[in-house]
Motif scaffolding. Structure first.
Motif, PDB file in Angstrom:
ATOM      1  N   ASN A  42     -42.439  -2.179  -9.323  1.00 55.61           N
ATOM      2  CA  ASN A  42     -41.145  -2.023  -8.581  1.00 55.61           C
ATOM      3  C   ASN A  42     -40.152  -2.099  -9.537  1.00 55.61           C
ATOM      4  O   ASN A  42     -39.118  -1.289  -9.112  1.00 55.61           O
ATOM      5  N   LEU A  43     -39.920  -2.785 -10.390  1.00 55.36           N
ATOM      6  CA  LEU A  43     -38.753  -2.704 -11.296  1.00 55.36           C
ATOM      7  C   LEU A  43     -38.521  -1.397 -12.157  1.00 55.36           C
ATOM      8  O   LEU A  43     -37.625  -0.911 -12.134  1.00 55.36           O
ATOM      9  N   LEU A  44     -39.679  -0.901 -12.429  1.00 61.70           N
ATOM     10  CA  LEU A  44     -39.557   0.540 -13.300  1.00 61.70           C
ATOM     11  C   LEU A  44     -39.287   1.521 -12.209  1.00 61.70           C
ATOM     12  O   LEU A  44     -38.622   2.422 -12.785  1.00 61.70           O
ATOM     13  N   GLN A  45     -39.735   1.365 -11.104  1.00 61.40           N
ATOM     14  CA  GLN A  45     -39.453   2.594 -10.032  1.00 61.40           C
ATOM     15  C   GLN A  45     -37.926   2.477  -9.714  1.00 61.40           C
ATOM     16  O   GLN A  45     -37.308   3.646  -9.658  1.00 61.40           O
ATOM     17  N   THR A  46     -37.507   1.453  -9.619  1.00 66.04           N
ATOM     18  CA  THR A  46     -36.162   0.926  -9.260  1.00 66.04           C
ATOM     19  C   THR A  46     -35.240   1.309 -10.521  1.00 66.04           C
ATOM     20  O   THR A  46     -34.144   2.330 -10.348  1.00 66.04           O
ATOM     21  N   LEU A  47     -35.624   1.287 -11.503  1.00 65.63           N
ATOM     22  CA  LEU A  47     -34.998   1.586 -12.928  1.00 65.63           C
ATOM     23  C   LEU A  47     -34.799   2.922 -12.795  1.00 65.63           C
ATOM     24  O   LEU A  47     -33.843   3.632 -13.414  1.00 65.63           O
ATOM     25  N   ASP A  48     -36.081   3.666 -12.533  1.00 63.79           N
ATOM     26  CA  ASP A  48     -36.074   5.246 -12.573  1.00 63.79           C
ATOM     27  C   ASP A  48     -35.068   5.843 -11.832  1.00 63.79           C
ATOM     28  O   ASP A  48     -34.464   6.915 -11.739  1.00 63.79           O
ATOM     29  N   VAL A  49     -35.072   5.164 -10.479  1.00 62.08           N
ATOM     30  CA  VAL A  49     -34.217   5.808  -9.434  1.00 62.08           C
ATOM     31  C   VAL A  49     -32.597   5.607  -9.881  1.00 62.08           C
ATOM     32  O   VAL A  49     -31.836   6.597  -9.600  1.00 62.08           O
ATOM     33  N   VAL A  50     -32.514   4.553 -10.166  1.00 64.35           N
ATOM     34  CA  VAL A  50     -30.962   4.294 -10.768  1.00 64.35           C
ATOM     35  C   VAL A  50     -30.635   5.155 -11.764  1.00 64.35           C
ATOM     36  O   VAL A  50     -29.458   5.906 -11.879  1.00 64.35           O
TER      37      VAL A  50
END
Length: 356
Positions: A42-50
């Motif tokens: 979840n953290l990495l997915q959010t990081l990729d989106v931002v």
């Protein structure tokens, strides 16, 4: 080791409870592993989106400025023709603060805001171009509006094909627009992201953009900046345990996303607490049941043992309680009672024979 009924019953109860308890603990560990993977994902997915949004923001700015630099009005350095285009380009992007053109000496020749022309040769982005780089950029605090600006400059060439420079076009964009997006991408109660430039100064933050102030804060000591791209780790910062992940984005900027450890691993912590409660409860229940069962068995057995010892010595004392029970203890009590009566009858007969 197990020389009495209580210890044997206690051991047996623990042994019986061990298998389902071990299964539960094993399943809890599997769930913990799965939840840890989910937190990282979840953290990495959010990081990729931002990160993708930041890269898109930078790309739009570069494309906008490169497009202008290739227009005839800019290649000819016709200031009168440039101004309307600069104004239109500024108004097309909400976050653009200023677009201007300067000559190779750093003197401005046209601005999108119509303000006084001045010399910009002392700017870092200008010096980078003068040293031969194809792109000059600098993050600074704006003078007219005290907010972080990303200013970048690209050369204006005389011909579309060729490297003969005739001027420089510069665009300055407010980084508050990135802070606003990062803030809208926050997750949970405590999760947010922040952005630092290549000098490790804070330039955008999703928690409170207004906290950026009028100075670019030095974040070089922040522990999250020591991570490798794609790492997810729990680090202590300002007295709190936080989960961090980082990624390099844009023009050598660093994007960091963080969340409070307790919130990120809430389900894991709850599972651990539940497992601990279950283990303690199981131990207490096992001990209590062992005590109840052992008292129900060992106490009558001890009493019968005492009576049997007395009978073996010819002492007819004690109450044969437990004869009313319908289990093995009851059968043993009745058997000992019968044996007592038999012994009593035998003793009386012997006494009568002695009297004769």
């Amino acid at each position: 080791m197990f020389n009495n009924i209580f210890s044997k019953i206690l051991f047996s109860c623990f042994l019986v409870a061990t298998f389902p308890l071990a299964g539960f603990i094993y399943q809890t560990q599997l769930n913990e592993t799965d939840q840890t993977v989910n937190v990282k994902r979840n953290l990495l997915q959010t990081l990729d989106v931002v990160g993708a949004e930041v890269n898109n923001w930078v790309d739009i700015n570069f494309r906008n400025t490169r497009f202008l630099a290739n227009l005839e009005a800019f290649r000819s350095m016709d200031a009168e023709a440039q101004v309307p285009m600069l104004i239109a380009a500024k108004e097309s992007l909400d976050w653009v603060s200023l677009i201007f053109v300067k000559d190779l000496n750093g003197d401005a020749v046209a601005r999108s805001d119509g303000k006084k022309l001045q010399n910009y040769s002392d700017r870092e982005y200008f010096k980078q171009l003068q040293s031969g780089e194809k792109l000059g950029q600098q993050v600074l605090i704006g003078k007219l509006a005290p907010v972080p600006l990303h200013c970048f400059a690209i050369p204006i060439n005389k011909y579309k094909i060729g490297q003969e420079r005739v001027g420089i076009i510069t665009q300055c964009s407010t980084l508050l627009s990135i802070s606003d997006y990062i803030k809208s991408s926050s997750f949970g109660q405590s999760g947010y992201a922040f952005l630092v430039d290549n000098k490790q100064r804070l330039i955008a933050i999703g928690d409170n953009p207004l906290a950026l102030g009028t100075n670019l804060q030095d974040f070089s000591g922040h522990p999250a900046l020591t991570l490798n791209d794609g790492d997810v780790k729990v680090l202590s910062y300002e007295g709190q345990d936080l989960v961090f992940a980082k990624k390099t984005v844009g023009p050598d900027w660093t994007l960091v996303i963080q969340q409070d450890y307790t919130e990120a691993y809430d389900r894991i912590l709850n599972s651990k607490v539940n497992a601990l409660i279950l283990i303690i409860s199981s131990v207490l229940i096992t001990i209590i049941l062992s005590i109840i069962v052992s008292k129900n068995i060992s106490s009558p057995v001890k009493k019968l043992t005492f009576l049997a010892n007395n009978l073996s010595k010819g002492k007819m004392v004690g109450d044969f309680s437990g004869k009313e029970r319908k289990d093995e203890i009851g059968e043993l009590s009745r058997a000992v009672a019968r044996m007592g009566k038999t012994i009593e009858v035998a003793i009386r007969r012997l006494q009568k024979l002695k009297e004769k």
